[in-house]
Design a protein around this motif. Sequence first.
Motif, short mmCIF file in Angstrom:
data_model
loop_
_atom_site.label_atom_id
_atom_site.label_comp_id
_atom_site.label_asym_id
_atom_site.label_seq_id
_atom_site.Cartn_x
_atom_site.Cartn_y
_atom_site.Cartn_z
N ALA A 83 24.57 46.36 -53.85
CA ALA A 83 26.02 46.38 -54.04
C ALA A 83 26.73 46.31 -52.70
O ALA A 83 27.78 45.69 -52.57
N VAL A 84 26.16 46.90 -51.66
CA VAL A 84 26.78 46.88 -50.34
C VAL A 84 26.63 45.50 -49.71
O VAL A 84 27.56 45.00 -49.09
N THR A 85 25.49 44.85 -49.88
CA THR A 85 25.27 43.56 -49.24
C THR A 85 25.82 42.39 -50.03
O THR A 85 25.94 41.30 -49.50
N ALA A 86 26.18 42.57 -51.28
CA ALA A 86 26.70 41.47 -52.09
C ALA A 86 28.12 41.14 -51.64
O ALA A 86 28.90 42.02 -51.32
N PRO A 87 28.46 39.84 -51.59
CA PRO A 87 29.81 39.48 -51.18
C PRO A 87 30.82 39.94 -52.25
O PRO A 87 30.57 39.86 -53.44
N ILE A 88 31.96 40.38 -51.76
CA ILE A 88 33.00 40.87 -52.66
C ILE A 88 34.10 39.83 -52.71
O ILE A 88 34.60 39.36 -51.69
N ALA A 89 34.50 39.45 -53.92
CA ALA A 89 35.60 38.50 -54.09
C ALA A 89 36.89 39.21 -53.74
O ALA A 89 37.19 40.28 -54.23
N SER A 90 37.67 38.57 -52.88
CA SER A 90 38.90 39.19 -52.42
C SER A 90 40.10 38.49 -53.05
O SER A 90 40.11 37.29 -53.24
N ASP A 91 41.12 39.28 -53.35
CA ASP A 91 42.35 38.71 -53.88
C ASP A 91 43.17 38.02 -52.78
O ASP A 91 44.05 37.24 -53.06
N THR A 92 42.86 38.30 -51.54
CA THR A 92 43.62 37.73 -50.44
C THR A 92 42.95 36.48 -49.88
O THR A 92 43.17 36.12 -48.74
N ALA A 93 42.12 35.82 -50.66
CA ALA A 93 41.45 34.59 -50.21
C ALA A 93 42.50 33.51 -49.98
O ALA A 93 43.53 33.45 -50.67
N PRO A 94 42.27 32.64 -49.00
CA PRO A 94 43.27 31.59 -48.72
C PRO A 94 43.42 30.66 -49.91
O PRO A 94 42.46 30.30 -50.57
N ALA A 95 44.65 30.31 -50.17
CA ALA A 95 44.93 29.44 -51.31
C ALA A 95 44.50 28.02 -50.98
O ALA A 95 44.70 27.52 -49.88
N THR A 96 43.91 27.35 -51.92
CA THR A 96 43.50 25.96 -51.73
C THR A 96 44.45 25.07 -52.51
O THR A 96 45.13 25.50 -53.43
#
Length: 122
Positions: A83-96
């Motif tokens: 759980a610590v090493t898994a990438p976390i999806a962020s809501d602040t990701a740059p918009a495409t």
Amino acid sequence: MQIVRTILWVLLLVAFVGFTFGNMDKDAEVRIWFGYVWNTKIPAVVVLSFLLGMIPTWLLHRGTKWRLTRRIKTLENAVQATAVTAPIASDTAPATAPSAKVAEPSSPFDAEPNTAGSTPKL
């Protein structure tokens, strides 16, 4: 579940106390080995027999519980590590830029023209 176990132990204790008072005047002769004889009261023989049967079973139970607890902790640590090493999806990701939507055919027959007179591919 704890109350059921407590009730059973109390009932066992009451039965043993009743057995003890009923048989305290009777002696038992226990031949151990090579001519050794142990003269004792019957309740002592009952307690010794009970303990000889219960202690190995209790030790087996404790060993199994210890092994399974170690296994559970190992698995929990492995889950926490992933759980610590898994990438976390962020809501602040740059918009495409929005991608252009491709129009899909309304039926499989519109997907490819049938010029050879064969059945359409699905």
